[in-house]
Design an enzyme around this catalytic site. Structure first.
Site, PDB file in Angstrom:
ATOM      1  CG  HIS A   1      -1.754  -1.172   1.439  1.00  0.00           C
ATOM      2  ND1 HIS A   1      -2.766  -1.535   0.588  1.00  0.00           N
ATOM      3  CD2 HIS A   1      -1.752  -2.115   2.419  1.00  0.00           C
ATOM      4  CE1 HIS A   1      -3.354  -2.642   1.030  1.00  0.00           C
ATOM      5  NE2 HIS A   1      -2.761  -3.019   2.134  1.00  0.00           N
TER       6      HIS A   1
HETATM    7  O1  RIB Z   1      -5.002   0.380   4.587  1.00  0.00           O
HETATM    8  C1  RIB Z   1      -3.609   0.334   4.459  1.00  0.00           C
HETATM    9  C2  RIB Z   1      -2.971   1.490   5.143  1.00  0.00           C
HETATM   10  O2  RIB Z   1      -3.277   1.468   6.536  1.00  0.00           O
HETATM   11  C3  RIB Z   1      -1.438   1.459   5.065  1.00  0.00           C
HETATM   12  O3  RIB Z   1      -0.943   2.772   5.094  1.00  0.00           O
HETATM   13  C4  RIB Z   1      -1.060   0.732   6.312  1.00  0.00           C
HETATM   14  O4  RIB Z   1       0.262   1.056   6.747  1.00  0.00           O
HETATM   15  C5  RIB Z   1      -2.073   1.284   7.284  1.00  0.00           C
HETATM   16  O5  RIB Z   1      -1.594   2.548   7.728  1.00  0.00           O
END
Ligand code: RIB
Ligand code: CA
Length: 313
Positions: free
Chosen positions: A241
């Site tokens: 992500h």
């Molecule tokens: O949904 C994924 C996000 O939420 C990423 O940034 C992970 O590190 C959490 O912060």
């Protein structure tokens, strides 16, 4: 070199995003701002400093930000990131989480945006609390900032959230902050679950890092995340992500984008933190977000691996 501030809630994928940002050699990283998110702020700072020490870049200042959301009680994701936030990795690295820059993170964002008007990109990979506070204190920030690239939300894949069916963690963890940011007029690009879920770092990918400086860390810190993915999605991998959010700044052609009006749900128990994209322009409002419709996953995973491979042990 692109001037950036990286805002993190280090966590496993935040840590991998820091590696990519540092090893890309393409950024003038003015500082890293820490925010309560995956784990409490103290752990976020500790993990961020450990990762910077592991990269040899402990000269990059870490700024302490918000220790809790603007309104709701803190909500952490230990099941995904482990009790310490980075899957127990780098346990031998000692850092002092009190040893942070002497400025509140939102104030640092304002200071640097005013100093580098039109040149500063904010890469936000945690809840948007720090940016919301900065905008409340200095609304001109929305004009000074070149671009804000945010990891968060889901727009086309309704119902496939990772925190609620409708909601992604960063938006859910402080929906009021997200709403303030999305209504501020600041130039936003949203790297949502719709595309980040397609960028899976598998155990096979990780083996390509064997012999490099980061192999042990990437393998160890992603183990708990890969186990969670295997149990929940049947794939032994770690969704990148936050690294993809950095990747999109390094190479905007990795994603296909379009601009729409997007708002954030803050009142509903069922869908708190939902990013609602008005594809049909029913609300008749000017677009406020450039959303990502697709990603060249293979090219990004190669970028990530090749960047980290350039670091011999
Ligand atoms: O949904 C994924 C996000 O939420 C990423 O940034 C992970 O590190 C959490 O912060
Ligand atoms: Ca994060």
């Amino acid at each position: 070199m692109e001037k950036i501030i990286l805002d993190v809630d280090t966590g496993i994928d935040d840590a991998l995003a820091i590696l990519l940002a540092v090893e890309s050699g393409r950024f003038d990283i003015l500082g890293i701002t820490a925010v309560n998110g995956n784990v409490p702020l103290d752990y976020v700072i500790k993990n961020t400093k450990k990762v910077l020490k592991h990269t040899g870049k402990e000269s990059i200042n870490v700024y302490k930000g918000a220790s809790r959301p603007i309104l709701i009680e803190p909500f952490h994701e230990y099941s995904v990131h482990g009790n310490d936030g980075i899957g127990g990795a780098l346990s031998s690295i000692e850092v002092d989480s009190d040893d942070v820059a002497d400025m509140f993170a939102p104030d640092f964002i304002i200071e640097q945006a005013e100093r580098h008007q039109g040149e500063l990109t904010l890469i936000m990979v945690g809840p948007l609390t720090n940016l919301a506070l900065a905008l409340r204190k200095e609304p001109r920030l929305a004009k000074w900032i070149k671009q804000v690239v945010v990891m968060g939300g889901l727009v086309s894949e309704a119902g496939k959230g990772n925190t609620l069916p409708t909601s992604e963690f960063n938006m859910y963890a402080d929906a009021e902050a997200a709403k303030m940011v999305f209504h501020s007029g600041i130039p936003l690009k949203l790297v949502s679950l719709d595309v980040t879920k397609k960028t899976f770092l598998t155990s096979e990918d990780i083996e390509k890092l064997k012999g490099t400086h980061y192999y042990d860390f990437v393998k160890e810190c992603t183990a708990v995340y890969r186990k969670y993915s295997e149990e929940n999605y049947g794939v032994n991998g770690c969704a990148l992500h936050d690294p993809l959010t950095v990747g999109v700044v390094l190479d905007p052609t990795l994603v296909t984008t379009a601009s729409y009006f997007v708002d954030i749900e803050t009142k509903s128990e069922l869908s708190y933190g939902q990013t609602i994209c008005d594809f049909g322009n029913l609300w008749n409002k000017e677009p406020n977000v450039e959303i990502c419709l697709d990603v060249d996953s293979e090219r990004f995973i190669s970028m990530f691996i090749d960047t980290l491979k350039n670091t011999i042990n």
